[in-house]
Design a protein around this motif. Sequence first.
Motif, PDB file in Angstrom:
ATOM      1  N   ILE A 142      63.138  26.548  28.998  1.00  0.00           N
ATOM      2  CA  ILE A 142      62.938  27.561  27.945  1.00  0.00           C
ATOM      3  C   ILE A 142      61.966  27.019  26.887  1.00  0.00           C
ATOM      4  CG2 ILE A 142      64.095  28.813  26.070  1.00  0.00           C
ATOM      5  CD1 ILE A 142      66.614  28.841  28.020  1.00  0.00           C
ATOM      6  N   CYS A 143      62.178  25.753  26.488  1.00  0.00           N
ATOM      7  CA  CYS A 143      61.300  25.142  25.474  1.00  0.00           C
ATOM      8  C   CYS A 143      59.856  25.083  25.962  1.00  0.00           C
ATOM      9  CB  CYS A 143      61.786  23.734  25.122  1.00  0.00           C
ATOM     10  SG  CYS A 143      63.314  23.724  24.166  1.00  0.00           S
ATOM     11  N   ASP A 144      59.677  24.767  27.252  1.00  0.00           N
ATOM     12  CA  ASP A 144      58.313  24.641  27.798  1.00  0.00           C
ATOM     13  C   ASP A 144      57.552  25.960  27.775  1.00  0.00           C
ATOM     14  OD1 ASP A 144      58.372  21.936  28.181  1.00  0.00           O
ATOM     15  OD2 ASP A 144      58.960  22.026  30.297  1.00  0.00           O
ATOM     16  N   VAL A 145      58.255  27.061  28.063  1.00  0.00           N
ATOM     17  CA  VAL A 145      57.595  28.382  28.028  1.00  0.00           C
ATOM     18  C   VAL A 145      57.069  28.629  26.605  1.00  0.00           C
ATOM     19  CG1 VAL A 145      57.901  30.871  28.310  1.00  0.00           C
ATOM     20  CG2 VAL A 145      59.032  29.301  29.891  1.00  0.00           C
ATOM     21  N   SER A 146      57.910  28.322  25.605  1.00  0.00           N
ATOM     22  CA  SER A 146      57.501  28.502  24.204  1.00  0.00           C
ATOM     23  C   SER A 146      56.356  27.579  23.841  1.00  0.00           C
ATOM     24  CB  SER A 146      58.678  28.199  23.278  1.00  0.00           C
ATOM     25  OG  SER A 146      59.334  29.382  22.927  1.00  0.00           O
ATOM     26  N   ARG A 147      56.474  26.306  24.244  1.00  0.00           N
ATOM     27  CA  ARG A 147      55.426  25.326  23.920  1.00  0.00           C
ATOM     28  C   ARG A 147      54.062  25.800  24.399  1.00  0.00           C
ATOM     29  NH1 ARG A 147      59.212  21.207  25.869  1.00  0.00           N
ATOM     30  NH2 ARG A 147      60.290  20.500  23.993  1.00  0.00           N
ATOM     31  N   ASN A 148      54.036  26.348  25.607  1.00  0.00           N
ATOM     32  CA  ASN A 148      52.758  26.828  26.159  1.00  0.00           C
ATOM     33  C   ASN A 148      52.172  27.950  25.311  1.00  0.00           C
ATOM     34  OD1 ASN A 148      52.987  25.002  28.241  1.00  0.00           O
ATOM     35  ND2 ASN A 148      53.932  26.466  29.664  1.00  0.00           N
ATOM     36  N   PHE A 150      52.837  28.437  22.037  1.00  0.00           N
ATOM     37  CA  PHE A 150      52.409  27.847  20.753  1.00  0.00           C
ATOM     38  C   PHE A 150      51.054  27.157  20.924  1.00  0.00           C
ATOM     39  CE2 PHE A 150      57.186  26.912  19.717  1.00  0.00           C
ATOM     40  CZ  PHE A 150      57.408  28.263  19.510  1.00  0.00           C
ATOM     41  N   GLN A 151      50.892  26.466  22.070  1.00  0.00           N
ATOM     42  CA  GLN A 151      49.670  25.682  22.277  1.00  0.00           C
ATOM     43  C   GLN A 151      48.428  26.568  22.321  1.00  0.00           C
ATOM     44  OE1 GLN A 151      49.874  22.326  21.969  1.00  0.00           O
ATOM     45  NE2 GLN A 151      47.658  22.490  21.850  1.00  0.00           N
ATOM     46  N   ASP A 178      42.370  24.857  16.520  1.00  0.00           N
ATOM     47  CA  ASP A 178      42.005  23.441  16.535  1.00  0.00           C
ATOM     48  C   ASP A 178      43.013  22.612  15.732  1.00  0.00           C
ATOM     49  OD1 ASP A 178      40.571  21.147  17.061  1.00  0.00           O
ATOM     50  OD2 ASP A 178      39.161  21.418  15.403  1.00  0.00           O
ATOM     51  N   ILE A 179      44.291  22.743  16.127  1.00  0.00           N
ATOM     52  CA  ILE A 179      45.391  22.063  15.413  1.00  0.00           C
ATOM     53  C   ILE A 179      45.936  20.926  16.274  1.00  0.00           C
ATOM     54  CG2 ILE A 179      47.695  22.353  14.385  1.00  0.00           C
ATOM     55  CD1 ILE A 179      45.570  24.110  12.983  1.00  0.00           C
ATOM     56  N   ARG A 180      46.017  19.751  15.667  1.00  0.00           N
ATOM     57  CA  ARG A 180      46.714  18.625  16.310  1.00  0.00           C
ATOM     58  C   ARG A 180      48.071  18.499  15.620  1.00  0.00           C
ATOM     59  NH1 ARG A 180      45.080  14.186  14.664  1.00  0.00           N
ATOM     60  NH2 ARG A 180      43.492  14.824  13.172  1.00  0.00           N
ATOM     61  N   ARG A 209      52.219  39.738  16.425  1.00  0.00           N
ATOM     62  CA  ARG A 209      52.089  38.531  17.260  1.00  0.00           C
ATOM     63  C   ARG A 209      50.820  37.792  16.867  1.00  0.00           C
ATOM     64  NH1 ARG A 209      50.672  39.021  22.280  1.00  0.00           N
ATOM     65  NH2 ARG A 209      51.488  37.039  23.023  1.00  0.00           N
ATOM     66  N   LEU A 210      50.947  36.486  16.745  1.00  0.00           N
ATOM     67  CA  LEU A 210      49.822  35.690  16.275  1.00  0.00           C
ATOM     68  C   LEU A 210      48.639  35.728  17.229  1.00  0.00           C
ATOM     69  CD1 LEU A 210      49.417  34.371  13.730  1.00  0.00           C
ATOM     70  CD2 LEU A 210      50.480  32.298  14.551  1.00  0.00           C
TER      71      LEU A 210
END
Length: 616
Positions: A267-273, A275-276, A283-285, A417-418
Motif C-alpha cells: 500500500i505504501c509503495d503505491v502511494s510513494r510512486n 508522490f514521486q 524537482d524535490i529531493r 489533485r496535485l
Amino acid sequence: SRINTEDILDPTLITEFLQEEMSQNGKAMLNINQCLQQIFGEAISTAYPGIENAPLTVTLNQQAKFGDYQCNSAMPMAQMMKAKGQKVSPREIAEKIVQNIPNNELIERTEIAGPGFINVHLKRMFVSKLLSNLLVNGVQPPSLKKKKKVVVDFSSPNIAKEMHVGHLRSTIIGDSMCRLFEFLGNEVLRLNHVGDWGTQFGMLIAHLQDKFPNYLSVSPPIGDLQAFYKASKKRFDEDEEFKKRAYQCVVKLQSKDPDFIKAWNLICDVSRNEFQKVYNCLDIRIEERGESYYQDMMTVVVKEFEEKGLVQLDEGRKIVFAPGQSIPLTIVKSDGGYTYDTSDLAAIKNRLFDEKADIIIYVTDSGQAVHFQVVFAAAQLIGWYDPKVTRVEHAGFGVVLGEDKKKFKTRSGDTVRLMDLLEEGLKRSMDKLKEKGRDKVLTPEELLKAQRAVAFGCIKYADLSHNRINDYIFSFDKMLDDRGNTAAYLLYAFTRIRSIARLANIQEATLHKAAETTEVLLDHEKEWKLGKCILRFPEILQKITDDLLLHTLCDYLYELATTFTEFYDNCYCVEKDRQTGEVVKVNMWRMLICEATAAVMAKGFDILGINPVQRM
C-alpha cells in the motif's frame, strides 16, 4: 540589534575585518550592512563606552539622494540616556558617533540629517571591487562561522490519500528553505514525515485481503488508491464484521507479522510512486521517514516522561502539561495506543540526539502551530534542548484559496489533485508560449524546456512571493502574467539579460577575461543604483535565514529586474550603427554589470527552486 561589545573589533582591525570577510579564499560575498554595523558598533562603543547594549540600527536609505545607508542609533540612545538623567540631543550623539568612525575602506562620507539620522555614502571604488570579486568568483555564500546541521520537516502527505494543495505549499516552501541553508554551506537533512502508520491501515489491509487474496504472490494492481481508500472506509463505517477484522489487522501489523508488513508495504509503495511523480515535476529531493520510523522510540519516550514525574493520568489517558501551555499532550490513549503527540516527541528527540541537529524547522499549515508549540515546550521541559542553543521552529503557512476566495476545491467540491493541477499548469504555459509565438522560434526541445520552466516556476513563485503566513489565492491567469512581480516576468527578464552578450557576439571566455582586467565603472546614477542592488543579495539571505520569510527574496529579485531595466534603458551596453545594425562599440564594464545581475538572479532562482532556461 544591540551592540555586543565582545563582537566589536579594535578600530585598527576594521580594515583587516573587511579584507578577511572579502577573502575566504577571496570568494565570499560581503554583507555590506553587516560591515557597516561593525563600523558603527565600534564608533558607538568608542564614543559612549558607558552605555551597555547600545541600540545599533543600520538600514538601507530609502531615498538615494540622502545616501546609501543610514545609521539611526542616535535617537534611541538619547532616550536611554534621558532615562538615566543625562540630557543629550540625538544630533549631538550622532556627531560624536561620526567623529569616532574608525578608518575603513567602505565609507566615502557621512552627513547628519534631521534630528540625528546619520546618512552614509559608500565609496564607489569599494563597491566596484566587490562587483569584480563577484564576477571573478561567481555568487558565493557569505562566510560561515560554523557549519550547522539543519533538519527540515516538510511535504509530509498521508499514505493512501492524494497529495493536495496544502502539501504543495509545504513542499515548495520547505524545499526552498533547504536550498537556502544548503547554499549557505550547512548540512541539511530533508525529511518527509509521511502518515504511514495508524488504525486506518487495518481497514486498508482487510480490504486488500478481500479484493486481492493472492497479494502475497502477485502484486495487486491498485490503480486508484484514493478510490481504494474510500471503498475500505465505506465498509469500515457500515460493516461491523469488517470493522472487527480491521482492528485485528492493526494488532497484527503492530506486532510486525510478516504477511501484514508485506501488505502494508504494498500500500505504501503505491502511494510513494504517486508522490514521486509530484516530486519529479517540482524537482524535490526528500528522504522519507514516516511515523512508522519512530514506533520503537515511542515506548522509550513515554518511559522517560514517566520516570521524570511529568505524566498525569486523565480518565485512563497519560497526559503531559508543559509550562505556559493550556493544552496537554496525550502521550498514551486510554486504549494503550500512541498518538501524533507521541510520534512527534519521538521524532524531535531523534532529531536532537541522533541527528545532532542545530536547527529544526517544521513546515506545516498554521493550523498546527499550537500543537508544535506544546511539543517544543514539552521537549524543553524534559531538558532535551535549550532554545538559546538550538533553534527549533514551526514555519506555518496559510491556506490556498480559489479565485472565489474560498478553500481551493474542484467544481464538484472535491480536493484538487496535485498532479491534475501540475498538468493544467503545463497546458496553460504551452498556450502562453504559443500565444507569444515562441513555438516559431524555439526548437521542439527548447519549447518543452521553456514549458516546464514557466509552468512549475510560476506555480512555485506564486506561492513563495506571498508572505507564507497569509492565505493566498491560486490563479493561473495571475501567475502566468508576464507583467508585475511574477515568475513569468522574471524568467523573460533573465533570458533577455542573458541574451545581451550573445546578440553582441561576445564569447563567455571574453567576459571571464574582462572580469579580471576591466574596472566596473559606476559613474552613471543607474549604474550605481544597480551595482548596490546586486550587492544587497547577502543582506537578503541573512534576513530570510532569520525569519524564514522567502517572499523577501522574491521582492528583491523583482526589484533587481526592474532596476536592471532602468539601467539598460539609460546606459548603452552595446552601441550599433543605426544604418547597418553592426556593433561599433561594446562598453565592457556595462556588459559585466549585466553578467553580475544575471548571476545573482540565477542564484536567487536556484534558492527558490526555479529552473530558468537559456532561451524562452
